[in-house]
Write an enzyme that holds these catalytic residues in place. Structure first.
Site, PDB file in Angstrom:
ATOM      1  N   THR A   1       0.920  -1.203  -0.062  1.00 23.73           N
ATOM      2  CA  THR A   1       0.115  -0.090   0.095  1.00 23.73           C
ATOM      3  C   THR A   1       0.772   1.291   0.009  1.00 23.73           C
ATOM      4  O   THR A   1       0.372   2.147  -0.425  1.00 23.73           O
ATOM      5  CB  THR A   1      -1.011  -0.032   1.140  1.00 23.73           C
ATOM      6  OG1 THR A   1      -0.039  -0.155   2.579  1.00 23.73           O
ATOM      7  CG2 THR A   1      -1.864  -1.219   1.330  1.00 23.73           C
ATOM      8  N   CYS A   2       2.052   1.370   0.551  1.00 24.30           N
ATOM      9  CA  CYS A   2       2.962   2.370   0.721  1.00 24.30           C
ATOM     10  C   CYS A   2       3.535   2.902  -0.926  1.00 24.30           C
ATOM     11  O   CYS A   2       3.536   4.191  -0.882  1.00 24.30           O
ATOM     12  CB  CYS A   2       4.136   2.033   1.340  1.00 24.30           C
ATOM     13  SG  CYS A   2       5.226   0.628   0.501  1.00 24.30           S
ATOM     14  N   VAL A   3       3.182   1.974  -1.909  1.00 21.07           N
ATOM     15  CA  VAL A   3       3.478   2.465  -3.320  1.00 21.07           C
ATOM     16  C   VAL A   3       2.026   2.163  -4.176  1.00 21.07           C
ATOM     17  O   VAL A   3       2.642   2.215  -5.424  1.00 21.07           O
ATOM     18  CB  VAL A   3       4.856   1.914  -3.755  1.00 21.07           C
ATOM     19  CG1 VAL A   3       5.992   2.353  -3.119  1.00 21.07           C
ATOM     20  CG2 VAL A   3       4.821   0.358  -3.354  1.00 21.07           C
TER      21      VAL A   3
END
EC number: 2.3.2.26
Length: 910
Positions: A877-879
């Site tokens: 989810t961070c990217v």
């Protein structure tokens, strides 16, 4: 000479000290003697004069007593009048009045009455008032002399009995004294404290009960004040007569000064009995502008908000009256070009404002409501057009004063419509946006930049480095918007671009939402340029760090076990430097996590801090309402306030970096954040999103009868188990003040004020303080509460998969590959909730960005995760990355994807 001791003794001889008088002393002594003799002579002459006067007085007394016959005595009063008081005793005068009754009561001209009234003028009590009045010739009115004597008597007298006051009233009635313009003189006597002079108040009450009141009352504030005192003490009949006198005369410069005083007796004018008289007087004349203007002035003169609320509530309870006002307004040409207030508009606007305040959503949308929804729609359309024209076409100095009521009312209707959509319907979603092309196409970036510069200049002296200074929550806030706009106006001379800036800051809903979102991010871009945080500076800093002029990266090591605490310690004290790029290193039980931050680690950090700060119950920083929406805890200490402050900065950083977070805030809390310039104040209608049970109970209380409220035995206090006091008085001496039908709205208002304003003030101020370090208040205030929530967490109601597809990057796949084709078909076939779950799975937020998926940073990506068909899809989810195995089978892809998004399978940052 030698004495017996053989020594010489010195002898002292007293020759006296008398000196010879000089010529000057002799003259001075003679002068004093002459002056003494002159004084003695004056005393002797005065003594003789007094003796002569006393002898003459006693001679006259003997003459009156012994010389005149009864037939002669009756002529004494016409001959001497008031002089008699100095020569005969009160008893003798009383006997003379009785003796002269038949003679004087039929005296052929006005002389007898004039002389009798000259006696009244000199009385200091009421011992002879009745006898004096009974001797008047009632067929020969002497109104002017009567008014003059009565006015003097009321000022001099120390007492006036009920019977004497009644006889005075008889004369006033018989001679029709109140038809004289001079009659106001007897009501214009300052009776001071009516506790000290109750006889004057009693006299006025008698006159009021007999409807013996002056015709003209607009010239004297003392008269108004006396009428107010009298109204508060007389019978219902007297009150009714005073009401008829006063109600047509509120439209003058005197009434407000009396009504707005601190005197308790004025409050009687704002009780139901008087308000009903106001309605009865005005109801048949709503087409007469003077009568409606009178009503407008009466409302405006309310001594406090509670009194004003009582008037508006009572008016709203009379459906027929409100319908008449509404009908008259829509059938009368509304002249918005007038420079003064339009009475019908003003009264109706205030009634609608109160209607919005006390009506539930269901009542508001009811066609049979006191203000039917169709009437509200019509009024809003008129209001919307009027307000826009005033702002767009006229400089501020030429605008109608009605804008003072129109702007806040229009904003309240807009807020209510944002949730209920009774105006901005599916068929007309752009109801609030102005469609004028010149307005829409006008660009005003220079004005925005200048406003930003002025705002930053204003903040120069306020450093957010000192946390203790930041959290000075009781500091008075200046009206920043007006202050800065006035500075700009002097230079810009009210150009169209400046007027559009005014509209953006004060009536932002006239500008399309999408444009406001663009302006919001433009404000952020301008700020990044100011701080040298934009992409151009980042590139320069990368290759020439020695020449860097911008903020440096802010570094921190964050433990997965203490994310919030580590983040607070690392970033809370750095103030505005939190806007810079963050260099975050996560550590877990295995040590440092690998990863190069291309934006993904920062996003992971912000979303993780948000999740822990807002949702982890161990911190007790936020609570939820019955819809699981968040607001700051009202139980706090200094440490918790600092953490709430920091979480405000975190939300600000998320907005600043276009990072969406999965957090839903309570509507009342969001509205407070947008109401900084007004001290974060909330109203009764906001209580529903704080405590719906309490809100519904208070609505029921407002609709109860007098007996129902009485049976509850409610007082102006509230239980507060979380407070050390346990029970809190809502007003002074509240535990002994019972709730009645007359004060129930005050009770509801006080409960609301305590719950939403007093208890929530510090935590809300703390959160807003941190938020405004990153996001300036005027950036946020372009939006309503629902729009602000969308800025924070994205748009839930609209997921455009075509937009997502066109903004997708592939790794190890091509768009025409079978698995990719199957993926988009499966995603299109998902139910709405499944689509939301998919978004949350890959981006951590179940909403779409407001500016579309092109705003995702980094863009949504799909990477080939191999050909093993047993593997589940995973996500970083961070990217915003989906790692999708190459299934080449639509059925398997659907099953695996649904299982993955429902189980929340993801990779960490490795």
């Amino acid at each position: 000479m030698l004495n017996f001791t053989g020594q010489t003794r010195r002898r002292n001889v007293n020759l006296g000290n008398r000196t010879r008088n000089s010529k000057k002393d002799l003259l001075e002594k003679a002068k004093r003697e002459r002056e003494r003799r002159a004084q003695d002579k004056l005393k002797e002459d005065a003594s003789k004069t007094i003796q002569k006067s006393i002898r003459r007085h006693f001679s006259n007394v003997r003459l009156f007593k012994n010389t005149f016959t009864s037939s002669q005595l009756v002529h004494m009063i016409p001959a001497y009048g008031g002089k008699l008081i100095y020569y005969i005793s009160q008893y003798d005068l009383q006997q003379l009045l009785k003796l002269s009754h038949n003679f004087l009561s039929s005296y052929p001209n006005s002389l007898g009455n004039r002389q009798l009234l000259s006696l009244l003028k000199l009385y200091q009590d009421d011992a002879l008032v009745a006898e004096t009045l009974s001797d008047l010739n009632m067929d020969c009115p002497t109104v002017d002399e009567f008014l003059d004597s009565l006015s003097v008597y009321l000022c001099r007298a120390s007492f006036l009995s009920y019977s004497s006051a009644s006889k005075l009233a008889d004369v006033i009635e018989a001679w029709e004294v109140m038809h004289s313009s001079a009659s106001i003189s007897i009501f214009s006597i300052s009776i001071g404290s009516y506790e000290k002079r109750p006889f004057a108040l009693q006299f006025y009450c008698i006159l009021a009960e007999r409807n013996l009141l002056p015709q003209l009352i607009n010239t004297n504030p003392i008269l108004w004040d006396n009428m107010a005192k009298t109204y508060s003490h007389c019978s219902k009949g007297g009150q009714k007569n005073i009401a008829k006198l006063l109600i047509p005369n509120f439209n003058n410069h005197i009434a407000p000064s009396v009504l707005r005083s601190d005197n308790d007796y004025v409050l009687k004018f704002y009780e139901k009995a008087f308000i009903d008289e106001v309605i009865a007087t005005t109801a048949n004349y709503v087409s007469d502008e003077d009568h409606v203007k009178n009503l407008m002035c009466y409302i405006a003169s309310s001594p406090n908000q509670s009194c004003k609320n009582s008037v508006l509530i009572t008016l709203l309870s009379n459906k027929d009256f409100v319908r008449r006002l509404s009908w008259e307004f829509f059938h009368t040409k509304f002249n918005a070009s007038k420079t003064e207030a339009h009475p019908l508009f003003s009264v109706l606007a205030q009634l609608i404002d109160m209607h919005l305040l006390i009506s539930t959503d269901r009542e508001l949308l009811d066609y049979n409501s006191v203000i039917p929804i169709e009437e509200l729609k019509k009024f809003t359309s008129t209001l919307k057009d009027f307000t826009f024209r005033q702002y767009w076409e006229l400089p501020k100095s030429e605008r109608n004063p009605m804008l003072k009521e129109a702007v806040p009312l229009l904003s309240k209707v807009y807020e209510r419509d944002s949730r209920l959509h009774f105006l901005s319907t599916e068929n007309n979603p752009t109801y609030w946006e102005n469609s004028e092309k010149q307005f829409l196409n006008l660009r005003f970036y220079e004005e925005l930049q200048e406003y930003e510069d002025l705002y930053r200049e204003h903040l120069e002296e306020e450093s957010d480095e000192d946390m203790e200074k930041e959290i000075d929550l009781d500091k008075e806030r200046p009206p920043l918007k007006s202050l800065l706009l006035n500075k700009m106006k002097k230079r810009l001379k009210s150009s169209l671009r400046f007027r559009k800036l005014e509209i953006l800051l004060e009536l932002p809903f006239f500008i399309p939402f999408e444009e406001r979102v663009d302006l919001f991010y433009m404000f952020i871009a301008l700020d990044k340029k100011r701080l040298s945080l934009d992409d151009d500076h980042n590139l320069i800093n990368m290759f020439t760090p020695w020449a860097s002029t911008g903020m440096r990266k802010q570094s921190a090591i964050i433990s997965r076990d203490n994310v919030l605490e580590d983040a607070f310690n690392a970033f809370n004290s750095i103030g505005e430097r939190f806007k810079a790029s963050l260099d975050v290193t996560f550590i877990n039980e295995f040590g440092e996590e690998a990863g190069i931050d291309g934006g993904g680690i920062t996003k992971e950090f912000l979303t993780t801090v948000s999740d822990e700060g807002f949702k982890d119950p161990k911190h007790e920083l936020f609570r939820t309402n019955d819809r699981y929406e968040l607001y700051p805890s009202v139980v706090y200490d200094a440490t918790k306030l600092k953490y709430i402050w920091f979480l405000g900065k975190v939300v600000g950083k998320c907005l600043y970096e276009h990072v969406l977070i999965d957090v839903s805030f309570a509507d009342f809390f969001l509205k407070k954040l947008l109401n900084y310039s007004n001290g974060f104040l909330s109203s009764f209608s906001d209580l529903g999103s704080y405590d719906s049970v309490l809100y519904n109970n208070l609505i029921k209380l407002l609709n109860m009868t007098t007996d129902e409220i009485k049976s509850l035995d409610l007082t102006f206090e509230i239980d507060e188990p979380e407070s050390s006091a346990k029970v809190v008085d809502l007003i002074p001496n509240g535990s002994k003040t019972y709730v009645t039908k007359d004060n129930v709205l005050l009770y509801v208002t006080k409960v609301t004020d305590y719950k939403l304003n007093k208890r929530c003030f510090k935590p809300v101020s703390a959160f807003h303080g941190g938020l405004s370090v990153i996001i300036a208040p005027h950036w946020m205030e372009m939006f309503n509460s629902i729009e602000l929530q969308m800025l924070i967490s994205g748009e839930r109601d609209n997921i455009d998969l075509d937009d997502l597809k066109s903004n997708t990057e592939y790794g190890g796949y091509k768009e025409e590959d079978q698995t990719i084709v199957d993926f988009w078909e499966v995603l299109n076939e998902f139910k709405f909730e499944e689509k939301l779950n998919f978004l949350k799975f890959v981006t951590s937020v179940p909403q779409a960005p407001l500016q579309g998926f092109k705003a995702l940073d980094p863009k949504f990506g799909i990477r080939n995760a191999g050909t093993e068909k047993y593997r589940l899809p995973t996500a970083s989810t961070c990217v915003n990355l989906l790692k999708l195995p190459d299934y080449r089978n639509k059925t398997i892809l659907r099953e695996k994807l649904l299982y993955a998004i429902n189980s929340g399978a993801r990779f960490d940052l490795s």
